[in-house]
Scaffold this motif. Sequence first.
Motif, PDB file in Angstrom:
ATOM      1  N   GLY A  65      -4.686  -6.315  -4.491  1.00  0.00           N
ATOM      2  CA  GLY A  65      -4.387  -6.599  -3.093  1.00  0.00           C
ATOM      3  C   GLY A  65      -2.938  -6.420  -2.710  1.00  0.00           C
ATOM      4  O   GLY A  65      -2.587  -6.603  -1.542  1.00  0.00           O
ATOM      5  N   ALA A  66      -2.064  -6.058  -3.678  1.00  0.00           N
ATOM      6  CA  ALA A  66      -0.633  -5.943  -3.390  1.00  0.00           C
ATOM      7  C   ALA A  66      -0.098  -4.588  -3.809  1.00  0.00           C
ATOM      8  O   ALA A  66      -0.584  -3.976  -4.769  1.00  0.00           O
ATOM      9  N   GLY A  67       0.911  -4.118  -3.096  1.00  0.00           N
ATOM     10  CA  GLY A  67       1.621  -2.901  -3.464  1.00  0.00           C
ATOM     11  C   GLY A  67       0.721  -1.699  -3.599  1.00  0.00           C
ATOM     12  O   GLY A  67      -0.082  -1.376  -2.714  1.00  0.00           O
ATOM     13  N   ALA A  68       0.839  -1.010  -4.754  1.00  0.00           N
ATOM     14  CA  ALA A  68       0.089   0.220  -4.977  1.00  0.00           C
ATOM     15  C   ALA A  68      -1.264  -0.008  -5.633  1.00  0.00           C
ATOM     16  O   ALA A  68      -1.980   0.966  -5.912  1.00  0.00           O
ATOM     17  N   ALA A 204       8.913  -4.932  -0.180  1.00  0.00           N
ATOM     18  CA  ALA A 204       8.113  -3.717  -0.221  1.00  0.00           C
ATOM     19  C   ALA A 204       7.655  -3.356   1.191  1.00  0.00           C
ATOM     20  O   ALA A 204       7.407  -4.237   2.019  1.00  0.00           O
ATOM     21  N   PRO A 205       7.542  -2.070   1.506  1.00  0.00           N
ATOM     22  CA  PRO A 205       7.093  -1.670   2.846  1.00  0.00           C
ATOM     23  C   PRO A 205       5.683  -2.148   3.158  1.00  0.00           C
ATOM     24  O   PRO A 205       5.284  -2.189   4.320  1.00  0.00           O
ATOM     25  N   THR A 206       4.940  -2.528   2.133  1.00  0.00           N
ATOM     26  CA  THR A 206       3.566  -2.999   2.323  1.00  0.00           C
ATOM     27  C   THR A 206       3.485  -4.506   2.517  1.00  0.00           C
ATOM     28  O   THR A 206       2.388  -5.072   2.512  1.00  0.00           O
ATOM     29  N   ILE A 207       4.626  -5.193   2.686  1.00  0.00           N
ATOM     30  CA  ILE A 207       4.678  -6.648   2.683  1.00  0.00           C
ATOM     31  C   ILE A 207       3.706  -7.280   3.682  1.00  0.00           C
ATOM     32  O   ILE A 207       3.005  -8.246   3.361  1.00  0.00           O
TER      33      ILE A 207
END
Length: 573
Positions: A65-68, A204-207
């Motif tokens: 569910g996080a980052g890549a 991270a840009p996905t925060i």
Amino acid sequence: MASAPPPRRSVVTSGDVELAVFSEGDPADPTVLLVHGFPDTHRLWDGVAERLVGDHHVVRYDVRGAGASSAPRKTAAYRTELLAEDLFAVADAVSPNRPVHLVAHDWGSIQAWAAVTAPRAKSRIASFTSISGPHLDHVGQWVRRRLSHPTPANLIKVVTQLNHSWYIAAFHIPVLPGLAWRTVLGPRWRHLLRLVEGIEATPAPTIGADAARGVRLYRANMLTRHPEPSPVEIPVQVVIPTKDRFVTPELAEDLEHWIPRLWRRRVAAGHWVPLSHPAVVARVVDEFVDHTSGAPMTRGLQRGRAGVPFTNQLVVITGAGKGIGRATALAFAATGAEVVVADVDIESARRTAAEIGPAGYAYQVDVSDAEAMSRFAHDVAAEHGVPDVVVNNAGIGMAGPFLATTDRDWRRVTDINLLGVVNGCREFGALMADAGEGGYIVNVASAAAYTPSRSLSAYAASKAAVLALSDCLRAEFAGHGIGISAICPGIVATDITNTTTFAGADDVEQQRLRHRASKAYARRGFTPDRVAEEVLRAVRRRIPVLPVTPEAKLARFGSRFAPGLMRRLARIF
């Protein structure tokens, strides 16, 4: 100087989830597996990883569910037992033949507890360092134990933790938490970290999307039934950030009921300690990995293992060859501490160290010499480690009329009584601050610091400065977790009277006045060991200012509530 190569990226499959894994260092070295929490990614560990990678195979991954990594849609897919399976899948992939040393923060630590209590843990995990992420079963048991004995102290602990955990209820509100993370909190997370934690970091840009999905961690695990925790057979190090806004230090209580090999390490930092203090985290991890691999315990690990105050702690005392310094050294040693006995007279230091035995170390140092004190502090750190307690005790007496006190007299009493304390606080305070695990400094002042006297102008001024310095440093050092006490004895039967300078007196008169003062102090009958007991009490209870003798306590009261009377008495004494 060439920059370090980027981490090697791979993908590990766990069930129907694909996990992005990032590895650095030589796989032949001990593998340290770093697991991040909410709402972070593997980048949380950047500063820690770069400090560990020289001697370790460092592995990080983005949790589901996080980052890549891929993101399940169902809330049930975020149960801790599934997250633990992810952890084992990564460990099996990156270190198939040797167990890993696990280090985890926040929700990474919560899921890691599920792993270390699983049957597979003993063969796959060599050690576990937990940071700001308690075992959920332990939290449930911790609350039940305190509510079953509802003393005021227990109720305060529970209410305080509930106040710290306010966000858990908020995350159970439908729709709004995820929306808030995507539109408000996520885009402003860098600013919020700087405002709330004082940390400069680039999220991270996905925060926003990561945190919106990460809310399911709370919904999947927080309101379920938690049984009594399972025993943990592997070594566990619990790192406790003392300024954590979300997890109180009290949640680390009771752990020894389920963890036979337990260490607690306090760090003067906030919740995101891997970001704010990466060097400290890397050091405590490195020490623990080395020890669980066969190396002796460091000073910090000994401290974290001890259950008795001062046991295995390192105490540095100046002016410890005689009097209050000697008595304080013996008192600390009697509790199980190791003591650095420092004195300008090396023979007296050696005698005190010999009384202590193998745990006493004699050093010669002139506290008024700044360069000598710097060398002394670094020698102590190199040989024994960073001290837990420093007692700046060295001092001299000075009496007589102000007009008879020479410039040389003033310089001598100021150099030793004040600047000696300054040097000790600066050198050892810097070591403690850099270590990041707190500490304690005791400055021995005097009741003369707040008791004006017509015959003690130079001595009283130097000790009043020590008292003021202690108050200032207490405020400054609080952010480093370093406590400060100023001890203010009155008339104590020590040999300070035998070396006191009486301004304006010739050699014959000096000896007569010293002999008379020594007899008076001896008749008073208040011994140095009683002062030493108070020094230990001040450290245990973190007492800011402690008058010791009855006359010191009375004078302290008078200085605060009857200063006019004290000024009148100063004309007589």
